[in-house]
Design an enzyme around this catalytic site. Sequence first.
Site, mmCIF file in Angstrom:
data_model
loop_
_atom_site.group_PDB
_atom_site.id
_atom_site.type_symbol
_atom_site.label_atom_id
_atom_site.label_comp_id
_atom_site.label_asym_id
_atom_site.label_seq_id
_atom_site.Cartn_x
_atom_site.Cartn_y
_atom_site.Cartn_z
ATOM 1 N N CYS A 1 0.889 -1.090 0.054
ATOM 2 C CA CYS A 1 -0.065 -0.105 0.282
ATOM 3 C C CYS A 1 0.948 1.206 0.017
ATOM 4 O O CYS A 1 0.504 2.308 -0.687
ATOM 5 C CB CYS A 1 -0.992 0.098 1.135
ATOM 6 S SG CYS A 1 -0.157 -0.124 2.820
ATOM 7 N N HIS B 1 -2.004 1.617 7.095
ATOM 8 C CA HIS B 1 -2.343 1.389 5.756
ATOM 9 C C HIS B 1 -2.162 2.774 5.062
ATOM 10 O O HIS B 1 -2.340 3.800 5.487
ATOM 11 C CB HIS B 1 -3.846 1.085 5.662
ATOM 12 C CG HIS B 1 -4.315 0.567 4.206
ATOM 13 N ND1 HIS B 1 -3.513 -0.472 3.276
ATOM 14 C CD2 HIS B 1 -5.389 0.860 3.488
ATOM 15 C CE1 HIS B 1 -4.112 -0.370 2.467
ATOM 16 N NE2 HIS B 1 -5.287 0.264 2.565
ATOM 17 N N ASN C 1 -9.108 3.715 -2.425
ATOM 18 C CA ASN C 1 -8.333 2.539 -1.735
ATOM 19 C C ASN C 1 -7.930 1.585 -2.925
ATOM 20 O O ASN C 1 -8.157 1.952 -4.114
ATOM 21 C CB ASN C 1 -9.196 1.716 -0.624
ATOM 22 C CG ASN C 1 -8.147 1.153 0.210
ATOM 23 O OD1 ASN C 1 -6.933 0.560 -0.013
ATOM 24 N ND2 ASN C 1 -9.190 0.314 1.239
#
Length: 355
Positions: free
Chosen positions: A129, A284, A305
Amino acid sequence: MPAMARICLTIVMLFSVMLICQLQVQAGASTPQFKHDSKILQKSIVERVNSNATAGWKADMSPRFSNYTVGQFKHLLGVKPTPKGLLETMPVRSHPQHLKLPSNFDARTAWPQCATIGRILDQGHCGSCWAFGAVESLSDRFCIQLGINVSLSVNDLLACCGFLCGDGCDGGYPIAAWRYFVHHGVVTDECDPYFDNSGCSHPGCEPAYPTPKCIRKCVKENLLWRNSKHYGVKAYRISSDPHSIMAEVYAKGPVEVAFTVYEDFAHYKSGVYKHTTGDVMGGHAVKLIGWGTTDDGEDYWLLANQWNRGWGDNGYFKIRRGTNECGIEQDVVAGTPSTRNVIKQISEEYLDASM
Ligand SMILES: *[C@@H]1O[C@H](CO)[C@@H](O)[C@H](O)[C@H]1NC(C)=O
Ligand SMILES: *[C@@H]1O[C@H](CO)[C@@H](O)[C@H](O)[C@H]1NC(C)=O
Ligand SMILES: *[C@@H]1O[C@H](CO)[C@@H](O)[C@H](O)[C@H]1NC(C)=O
Protein backbone atom coordinates in the site's frame (compact mmCIF):
# COMPACT_ATOMS: atom_id res chain seq x y z
CA MET A 1 19.85 2.79 54.66
CA PRO A 2 22.87 0.48 54.65
CA ALA A 3 24.63 0.29 51.28
CA MET A 4 23.88 -3.39 50.86
CA ALA A 5 20.13 -2.91 51.34
CA ARG A 6 20.14 0.01 48.91
CA ILE A 7 21.84 -2.11 46.24
CA CYS A 8 19.35 -4.93 46.81
CA LEU A 9 16.44 -2.52 46.51
CA THR A 10 17.86 -1.10 43.28
CA ILE A 11 18.23 -4.58 41.84
CA VAL A 12 14.68 -5.50 42.78
CA MET A 13 13.38 -2.29 41.21
CA LEU A 14 15.37 -2.89 38.03
CA PHE A 15 13.91 -6.36 37.72
CA SER A 16 10.37 -5.13 38.16
CA VAL A 17 10.88 -2.46 35.50
CA MET A 18 12.24 -5.09 33.13
CA LEU A 19 9.33 -7.40 33.89
CA ILE A 20 6.77 -4.66 33.27
CA CYS A 21 8.45 -3.70 30.00
CA GLN A 22 8.45 -7.27 28.84
CA LEU A 23 4.78 -7.71 29.67
CA GLN A 24 3.94 -4.57 27.74
CA VAL A 25 5.96 -5.69 24.73
CA GLN A 26 4.14 -9.01 24.76
CA ALA A 27 0.79 -7.30 24.97
CA GLY A 28 1.64 -5.00 22.06
CA ALA A 29 3.14 -7.73 19.92
CA SER A 30 1.32 -9.97 17.46
CA THR A 31 -2.30 -10.97 18.03
CA PRO A 32 -2.82 -14.30 19.73
CA GLN A 33 -2.76 -17.23 17.33
CA PHE A 34 -6.49 -18.02 17.67
CA LYS A 35 -7.33 -14.53 16.47
CA HIS A 36 -4.60 -14.49 13.80
CA ASP A 37 -6.22 -17.49 12.10
CA SER A 38 -9.85 -16.44 12.51
CA LYS A 39 -11.75 -14.77 9.66
CA ILE A 40 -11.42 -11.00 9.38
CA LEU A 41 -15.08 -10.54 8.40
CA GLN A 42 -17.50 -10.97 11.31
CA LYS A 43 -21.29 -10.81 11.06
CA SER A 44 -21.31 -9.43 14.61
CA ILE A 45 -19.31 -6.38 13.48
CA VAL A 46 -21.63 -5.78 10.50
CA GLU A 47 -24.67 -5.96 12.79
CA ARG A 48 -23.10 -3.74 15.40
CA VAL A 49 -22.24 -1.01 12.91
CA ASN A 50 -25.47 -1.20 10.92
CA SER A 51 -27.66 -1.08 14.02
CA ASN A 52 -25.86 2.00 15.33
CA ALA A 53 -27.72 5.06 14.07
CA THR A 54 -24.92 7.44 15.09
CA ALA A 55 -22.12 5.40 13.45
CA GLY A 56 -22.60 7.37 10.21
CA TRP A 57 -21.55 4.50 7.93
CA LYS A 58 -22.72 1.09 6.73
CA ALA A 59 -20.88 -2.22 6.89
CA ASP A 60 -21.07 -5.41 4.85
CA MET A 61 -19.26 -8.72 4.33
CA SER A 62 -16.97 -7.47 1.57
CA PRO A 63 -16.37 -10.13 -1.10
CA ARG A 64 -12.76 -8.91 -1.36
CA PHE A 65 -12.02 -10.43 2.03
CA SER A 66 -14.47 -13.31 2.17
CA ASN A 67 -11.73 -15.87 2.72
CA TYR A 68 -9.16 -13.73 4.50
CA THR A 69 -7.92 -14.50 7.97
CA VAL A 70 -6.96 -11.71 10.37
CA GLY A 71 -3.32 -12.55 9.70
CA GLN A 72 -3.71 -12.24 5.91
CA PHE A 73 -5.61 -8.99 6.25
CA LYS A 74 -2.92 -7.54 8.50
CA HIS A 75 -0.31 -8.37 5.89
CA LEU A 76 -1.96 -5.91 3.45
CA LEU A 77 -1.48 -3.06 5.91
CA GLY A 78 2.07 -2.31 4.87
CA VAL A 79 2.90 1.03 6.45
CA LYS A 80 5.87 0.71 8.75
CA PRO A 81 6.61 3.47 11.28
CA THR A 82 8.95 5.90 9.50
CA PRO A 83 12.46 5.98 10.99
CA LYS A 84 12.86 9.22 12.97
CA GLY A 85 15.98 10.25 11.07
CA LEU A 86 14.14 10.03 7.73
CA LEU A 87 11.10 11.92 9.02
CA GLU A 88 13.16 14.80 10.35
CA THR A 89 15.01 15.40 7.08
CA MET A 90 11.78 15.89 5.10
CA PRO A 91 10.47 19.43 4.68
CA VAL A 92 6.95 20.12 6.01
CA ARG A 93 4.70 22.23 3.79
CA SER A 94 1.77 24.26 5.04
CA HIS A 95 -0.57 26.50 3.08
CA PRO A 96 -1.76 29.97 4.13
CA GLN A 97 -5.07 30.00 6.02
CA HIS A 98 -6.55 32.82 3.95
CA LEU A 99 -6.78 30.67 0.80
CA LYS A 100 -10.46 30.30 -0.07
CA LEU A 101 -11.40 26.68 -0.66
CA PRO A 102 -14.65 25.12 -1.87
CA SER A 103 -16.73 23.21 0.68
CA ASN A 104 -16.77 20.17 -1.63
CA PHE A 105 -13.94 19.01 -3.84
CA ASP A 106 -13.37 15.91 -5.94
CA ALA A 107 -10.16 15.64 -7.97
CA ARG A 108 -11.89 13.37 -10.49
CA THR A 109 -14.28 16.12 -11.55
CA ALA A 110 -11.76 18.94 -11.10
CA TRP A 111 -9.41 17.33 -13.64
CA PRO A 112 -11.66 15.13 -15.79
CA GLN A 113 -8.92 14.83 -18.45
CA CYS A 114 -6.78 12.85 -15.98
CA ALA A 115 -8.11 9.29 -16.07
CA THR A 116 -5.66 7.90 -13.50
CA ILE A 117 -7.32 9.84 -10.65
CA GLY A 118 -10.44 7.66 -10.76
CA ARG A 119 -8.69 4.34 -11.18
CA ILE A 120 -9.16 1.71 -8.47
CA LEU A 121 -6.34 -0.83 -8.35
CA ASP A 122 -5.69 -4.00 -6.36
CA GLN A 123 -2.58 -4.62 -4.32
CA GLY A 124 -3.26 -8.37 -4.33
CA HIS A 125 -1.77 -10.16 -1.31
CA CYS A 126 1.25 -7.91 -0.97
CA GLY A 127 1.74 -5.29 1.75
CA SER A 128 2.53 -2.71 -0.92
CA CYS A 129 0.00 0.00 0.00
CA TRP A 130 2.87 2.39 0.78
CA ALA A 131 3.96 2.10 -2.87
CA PHE A 132 0.45 2.27 -4.39
CA GLY A 133 -0.53 5.48 -2.59
CA ALA A 134 2.67 7.14 -3.77
CA VAL A 135 2.78 5.96 -7.38
CA GLU A 136 -0.91 6.66 -7.97
CA SER A 137 -0.67 10.19 -6.60
CA LEU A 138 2.44 10.87 -8.66
CA SER A 139 0.75 9.61 -11.87
CA ASP A 140 -2.16 11.99 -11.18
CA ARG A 141 0.23 14.85 -10.56
CA PHE A 142 2.01 14.28 -13.89
CA CYS A 143 -1.34 14.78 -15.60
CA ILE A 144 -2.53 17.68 -13.41
CA GLN A 145 0.68 19.67 -13.28
CA LEU A 146 2.41 18.78 -16.56
CA GLY A 147 -0.45 17.60 -18.78
CA ILE A 148 1.22 14.20 -19.26
CA ASN A 149 -0.99 11.09 -19.34
CA VAL A 150 0.97 8.31 -17.73
CA SER A 151 0.47 5.23 -15.56
CA LEU A 152 3.54 4.76 -13.43
CA SER A 153 4.87 1.47 -12.12
CA VAL A 154 4.23 0.36 -8.54
CA ASN A 155 6.43 -2.63 -9.32
CA ASP A 156 9.56 -0.55 -9.99
CA LEU A 157 9.25 1.13 -6.59
CA LEU A 158 8.27 -2.06 -4.76
CA ALA A 159 11.04 -4.20 -6.22
CA CYS A 160 13.88 -1.72 -6.72
CA CYS A 161 13.81 0.70 -3.78
CA GLY A 162 15.09 -1.97 -1.41
CA PHE A 163 15.67 -1.43 2.30
CA LEU A 164 15.62 2.37 1.92
CA CYS A 165 11.86 2.06 1.43
CA GLY A 166 11.43 -0.66 4.05
CA ASP A 167 10.69 -4.25 3.24
CA GLY A 168 8.74 -4.52 -0.06
CA CYS A 169 5.63 -6.70 0.30
CA ASP A 170 6.19 -6.79 4.06
CA GLY A 171 5.65 -3.04 4.31
CA GLY A 172 7.44 0.25 3.70
CA TYR A 173 7.67 3.99 4.37
CA PRO A 174 5.45 6.28 2.24
CA ILE A 175 7.83 9.24 2.43
CA ALA A 176 10.74 7.07 1.24
CA ALA A 177 8.75 6.30 -1.91
CA TRP A 178 8.62 10.00 -2.79
CA ARG A 179 12.35 10.26 -2.21
CA TYR A 180 12.89 7.35 -4.60
CA PHE A 181 11.04 9.33 -7.31
CA VAL A 182 13.52 12.19 -6.87
CA HIS A 183 16.68 10.07 -6.83
CA HIS A 184 15.82 7.15 -9.11
CA GLY A 185 12.58 8.00 -10.90
CA VAL A 186 9.93 5.42 -11.64
CA VAL A 187 9.25 3.70 -14.98
CA THR A 188 5.84 3.36 -16.62
CA ASP A 189 3.40 0.59 -15.84
CA GLU A 190 3.69 -0.51 -19.45
CA CYS A 191 7.44 -1.10 -18.93
CA ASP A 192 7.12 -2.85 -15.56
CA PRO A 193 3.57 -3.99 -14.73
CA TYR A 194 2.51 -5.07 -11.24
CA PHE A 195 3.53 -8.66 -10.53
CA ASP A 196 0.24 -9.69 -8.96
CA ASN A 197 -2.38 -8.96 -11.57
CA SER A 198 -4.57 -11.93 -10.76
CA GLY A 199 -5.38 -10.48 -7.35
CA CYS A 200 -4.69 -14.08 -6.30
CA SER A 201 -7.67 -15.99 -4.97
CA HIS A 202 -7.22 -18.78 -2.50
CA PRO A 203 -5.80 -21.35 -2.53
CA GLY A 204 -2.50 -20.67 -4.21
CA CYS A 205 -1.11 -17.55 -2.61
CA GLU A 206 0.08 -19.02 0.64
CA PRO A 207 2.55 -18.24 2.01
CA ALA A 208 2.17 -14.59 1.06
CA TYR A 209 4.15 -13.68 -2.05
CA PRO A 210 7.73 -12.66 -1.71
CA THR A 211 8.60 -9.17 -2.95
CA PRO A 212 9.21 -9.24 -6.74
CA LYS A 213 12.84 -9.10 -7.87
CA CYS A 214 14.27 -5.89 -9.27
CA ILE A 215 15.00 -6.64 -12.94
CA ARG A 216 15.53 -3.11 -14.38
CA LYS A 217 14.33 -4.18 -17.80
CA CYS A 218 11.02 -3.40 -19.50
CA VAL A 219 8.81 -6.39 -20.25
CA LYS A 220 8.28 -4.95 -23.73
CA GLU A 221 11.43 -5.28 -25.81
CA ASN A 222 10.89 -2.01 -27.63
CA LEU A 223 10.90 0.01 -24.39
CA LEU A 224 14.05 1.12 -22.60
CA TRP A 225 14.11 1.15 -18.78
CA ARG A 226 16.15 4.36 -18.71
CA ASN A 227 13.84 6.18 -21.12
CA SER A 228 10.73 5.07 -19.25
CA LYS A 229 11.80 6.74 -16.01
CA HIS A 230 9.67 9.60 -14.69
CA TYR A 231 11.16 11.66 -11.89
CA GLY A 232 10.08 13.78 -8.97
CA VAL A 233 11.79 17.03 -8.03
CA LYS A 234 10.63 17.36 -4.45
CA ALA A 235 9.35 15.10 -1.69
CA TYR A 236 7.63 16.67 1.30
CA ARG A 237 5.26 16.16 4.19
CA ILE A 238 2.15 18.27 4.56
CA SER A 239 1.21 19.94 7.81
CA SER A 240 -1.51 18.00 9.63
CA ASP A 241 -3.75 21.06 9.69
CA PRO A 242 -6.83 20.06 7.58
CA HIS A 243 -6.83 23.38 5.72
CA SER A 244 -3.26 22.77 4.52
CA ILE A 245 -4.11 19.27 3.32
CA MET A 246 -7.14 20.63 1.43
CA ALA A 247 -5.13 23.48 -0.12
CA GLU A 248 -2.44 21.05 -1.25
CA VAL A 249 -4.95 18.72 -2.96
CA TYR A 250 -6.82 21.67 -4.48
CA ALA A 251 -3.70 23.24 -5.96
CA LYS A 252 -1.47 20.24 -6.75
CA GLY A 253 -3.58 17.11 -6.89
CA PRO A 254 -4.02 13.93 -4.80
CA VAL A 255 -1.73 13.13 -1.86
CA GLU A 256 -0.71 9.94 -0.11
CA VAL A 257 -1.99 9.45 3.44
CA ALA A 258 -1.33 6.79 6.08
CA PHE A 259 -3.73 5.87 8.87
CA THR A 260 -4.52 3.19 11.44
CA VAL A 261 -6.85 0.40 10.35
CA TYR A 262 -9.14 -1.29 12.87
CA GLU A 263 -11.11 -4.50 12.33
CA ASP A 264 -14.32 -2.65 11.48
CA PHE A 265 -12.69 -0.89 8.50
CA ALA A 266 -12.45 -4.20 6.58
CA HIS A 267 -16.30 -4.14 6.63
CA TYR A 268 -16.73 -0.59 5.30
CA LYS A 269 -19.43 -0.26 2.64
CA SER A 270 -20.56 3.38 2.50
CA GLY A 271 -20.96 6.58 4.47
CA VAL A 272 -18.43 8.46 6.58
CA TYR A 273 -16.21 6.00 8.41
CA LYS A 274 -15.12 6.45 11.98
CA HIS A 275 -13.74 3.76 14.22
CA THR A 276 -16.55 2.14 16.19
CA THR A 277 -15.40 -1.36 17.12
CA GLY A 278 -12.53 -3.83 16.87
CA ASP A 279 -8.80 -3.99 17.48
CA VAL A 280 -5.93 -2.28 15.67
CA MET A 281 -4.89 -4.24 12.59
CA GLY A 282 -2.04 -2.06 11.27
CA GLY A 283 -1.03 1.00 9.27
CA HIS A 284 -2.39 1.48 5.74
CA ALA A 285 -1.64 3.98 2.95
CA VAL A 286 -4.08 5.23 0.30
CA LYS A 287 -4.70 8.20 -2.01
CA LEU A 288 -6.71 11.19 -0.81
CA ILE A 289 -8.65 12.82 -3.66
CA GLY A 290 -11.14 15.22 -2.10
CA TRP A 291 -13.45 16.29 0.71
CA GLY A 292 -16.99 17.40 1.46
CA THR A 293 -19.78 17.61 4.03
CA THR A 294 -22.78 15.27 4.24
CA ASP A 295 -26.40 16.43 4.45
CA ASP A 296 -26.15 15.69 8.17
CA GLY A 297 -23.32 18.19 8.43
CA GLU A 298 -20.51 15.70 8.84
CA ASP A 299 -17.19 16.73 7.30
CA TYR A 300 -15.32 13.99 5.44
CA TRP A 301 -12.28 13.17 3.36
CA LEU A 302 -12.71 11.23 0.11
CA LEU A 303 -10.13 8.53 -0.62
CA ALA A 304 -9.30 5.87 -3.20
CA ASN A 305 -8.23 2.53 -1.76
CA GLN A 306 -6.47 -0.24 -3.72
CA TRP A 307 -8.59 -3.19 -2.66
CA ASN A 308 -10.48 -3.34 -5.96
CA ARG A 309 -14.05 -2.19 -6.60
CA GLY A 310 -15.68 -5.01 -4.64
CA TRP A 311 -14.55 -3.46 -1.37
CA GLY A 312 -16.15 -0.34 0.10
CA ASP A 313 -18.00 2.24 -1.95
CA ASN A 314 -16.95 0.96 -5.38
CA GLY A 315 -13.35 0.95 -4.11
CA TYR A 316 -13.56 4.39 -2.47
CA PHE A 317 -14.24 5.44 1.10
CA LYS A 318 -15.00 8.50 3.18
CA ILE A 319 -13.62 9.14 6.64
CA ARG A 320 -14.40 11.85 9.20
CA ARG A 321 -12.47 15.07 8.50
CA GLY A 322 -11.06 17.55 10.98
CA THR A 323 -10.60 15.29 14.01
CA ASN A 324 -7.57 13.31 12.84
CA GLU A 325 -9.71 10.17 12.74
CA CYS A 326 -7.41 7.12 12.89
CA GLY A 327 -4.46 9.46 12.31
CA ILE A 328 -5.63 10.31 8.77
CA GLU A 329 -4.38 13.93 8.96
CA GLN A 330 -1.07 13.10 10.57
CA ASP A 331 1.06 11.46 7.88
CA VAL A 332 0.33 13.19 4.59
CA VAL A 333 3.08 13.11 1.97
CA ALA A 334 3.48 14.20 -1.64
CA GLY A 335 5.95 15.51 -4.18
CA THR A 336 6.33 17.40 -7.42
CA PRO A 337 6.63 15.72 -10.84
CA SER A 338 9.71 16.61 -12.86
CA THR A 339 9.99 17.51 -16.53
CA ARG A 340 13.35 15.69 -16.59
CA ASN A 341 13.38 12.91 -19.21
CA VAL A 342 9.75 13.41 -20.25
CA ILE A 343 10.13 16.76 -21.98
CA LYS A 344 13.17 15.40 -23.80
CA GLN A 345 11.13 12.40 -24.95
CA ILE A 346 8.24 14.51 -26.07
CA SER A 347 10.56 16.67 -28.16
CA GLU A 348 12.31 13.59 -29.59
CA GLU A 349 8.96 12.12 -30.55
CA TYR A 350 8.06 15.44 -32.06
CA LEU A 351 11.31 15.47 -34.05
CA ASP A 352 10.77 11.87 -35.17
CA ALA A 353 7.31 12.76 -36.33
CA SER A 354 8.39 15.86 -38.17
CA MET A 355 11.32 14.25 -39.95
C1 LIG B 1 -22.24 4.04 17.94
O1 LIG B 1 -21.33 4.85 17.22
C2 LIG B 1 -20.86 5.96 17.95
C3 LIG B 1 -20.02 6.79 17.00
O2 LIG B 1 -18.96 6.07 16.43
C4 LIG B 1 -20.06 5.45 19.14
O3 LIG B 1 -19.59 6.55 19.88
C5 LIG B 1 -20.93 4.57 19.99
O4 LIG B 1 -20.19 4.03 21.05
C6 LIG B 1 -21.55 3.46 19.17
N1 LIG B 1 -22.51 2.72 19.94
C7 LIG B 1 -22.46 1.39 20.07
C8 LIG B 1 -23.55 0.77 20.87
O5 LIG B 1 -21.59 0.69 19.54
C1 LIG C 1 -13.82 -18.92 -0.36
O1 LIG C 1 -13.73 -20.27 0.06
C2 LIG C 1 -14.85 -21.07 -0.32
C3 LIG C 1 -14.70 -22.44 0.30
O2 LIG C 1 -13.40 -22.70 0.70
C4 LIG C 1 -14.92 -21.10 -1.83
O3 LIG C 1 -16.03 -21.88 -2.25
C5 LIG C 1 -15.07 -19.68 -2.37
O4 LIG C 1 -15.05 -19.68 -3.78
C6 LIG C 1 -13.95 -18.80 -1.86
N1 LIG C 1 -14.21 -17.42 -2.25
C7 LIG C 1 -13.30 -16.62 -2.81
C8 LIG C 1 -13.75 -15.24 -3.13
O5 LIG C 1 -12.17 -16.97 -3.06
C1 LIG D 1 -5.45 11.26 -21.31
O1 LIG D 1 -6.10 10.17 -21.90
C2 LIG D 1 -7.48 10.26 -21.94
C3 LIG D 1 -8.05 8.94 -22.44
O2 LIG D 1 -7.22 8.32 -23.35
C4 LIG D 1 -7.88 11.45 -22.78
O3 LIG D 1 -9.30 11.56 -22.82
C5 LIG D 1 -7.30 12.70 -22.14
O4 LIG D 1 -7.59 13.83 -22.90
C6 LIG D 1 -5.80 12.56 -21.99
N1 LIG D 1 -5.32 13.68 -21.20
C7 LIG D 1 -4.23 14.39 -21.49
C8 LIG D 1 -3.86 15.46 -20.53
O5 LIG D 1 -3.57 14.18 -22.50
